[in-house]
Design an enzyme around this catalytic site. Sequence first.
Site, mmCIF file in Angstrom:
data_model
loop_
_atom_site.group_PDB
_atom_site.id
_atom_site.type_symbol
_atom_site.label_atom_id
_atom_site.label_comp_id
_atom_site.label_asym_id
_atom_site.label_seq_id
_atom_site.Cartn_x
_atom_site.Cartn_y
_atom_site.Cartn_z
ATOM 1 N N THR A 16 76.676 25.351 -6.564
ATOM 2 C CA THR A 16 76.419 24.760 -7.879
ATOM 3 C C THR A 16 75.721 25.726 -8.811
ATOM 4 O O THR A 16 76.014 25.770 -10.009
ATOM 5 C CB THR A 16 75.561 23.484 -7.714
ATOM 6 O OG1 THR A 16 76.297 22.515 -6.981
ATOM 7 C CG2 THR A 16 75.187 22.895 -9.070
ATOM 8 N N ASP A 90 74.519 21.860 -0.588
ATOM 9 C CA ASP A 90 75.008 20.969 0.469
ATOM 10 C C ASP A 90 74.575 21.412 1.854
ATOM 11 O O ASP A 90 74.307 20.574 2.728
ATOM 12 C CB ASP A 90 76.541 20.882 0.432
ATOM 13 C CG ASP A 90 77.056 20.013 -0.694
ATOM 14 O OD1 ASP A 90 76.248 19.288 -1.307
ATOM 15 O OD2 ASP A 90 78.268 20.052 -0.963
#
Length: 326
Positions: A16, A90
């Site tokens: 991200t 994640d």
Amino acid sequence: MAEARRRVAVFSLGGTIAMTAQPTGGVTPTLSAGDLVAAVPGLAETGIAVEVHDFRQLPGASLSFADLLDLAGEFDHLAVDGVVVTQGTDTIEETSYLLDLVHSGEMPIVVTGAMRNASMAGADGPANVLAAVRVAASAEARGLGAVVVFGEEVHAARWVRKTHATSPTAFTSYPGPVGYVAEDRVRIWSRPSGEPGILPERRNGNVRTAVAPVGLGDDGAVLRAVGAAVDGLVVAAFGAGHVPMACVDALTELAERMPVILASRTGAGPVLTETYGFPGSESDLLARGLISAGTLGPVKARILLQILLMRGAEQHEIAERFARIL
């Protein structure tokens, strides 16, 4: 003047923090390590020399053991005071622990990322990179192994967890951060007990491990099915290490042919050893050959199990290694 001579290497793996909006919709990793560093206000004023490395350009969920072991191998060739790894959130709790296991030496390894991509208002990537670089360059962080820096908190890789899907304060740890960054200073107040590193060479890249959580009413069928496809299994058990009585036979059979690690799914606290005595209790399962994960949660227990199996460790060696965990 001392800080001005410090050098930090920044490795970008994607995630991200490196993502931008695409015309077709959604965000994907596009920013290089150089782009990330250039977007950090105040970094130049620290006097820390930063070198950048574009290592992977992947979502965090797509990183592999091979990627991380290759990355760890790069660290041995660096002439720097510390390393920052930027990646998708994640898998940060897994990758940071893997790097902690295979890293040796005093050089800090700092993993960070972002919960808000660069296209969003209030993107947290630049602030996290700045704090991570400060920690990696600091004398205070030497000997800590791998840590995760997020929201100006410093978390030990062994304890850190992602506990929220979207919040910028998603990363927490029990018993808490080992330090923080404030007013440009790195402050470390706690140090995890050191564990011997595991040499990162890969003997067997085909090892497969899994985490199998138990739930209300489980009868062992799922455990058997998962066990048939893996070389080692982590059981995410209730409470202090308990499973339904109907699962006991399945776990006994699995433990006879592979390492089966008994971990607690609660998120904090140890697997007990002798408090409960009913079938499916911690003492019953350990007597049947399961190996206690100690205070390691299921996700991190799998990382340790995977690395040990890839290195060709025998069952007794695996048990001895897990027994060292406080």
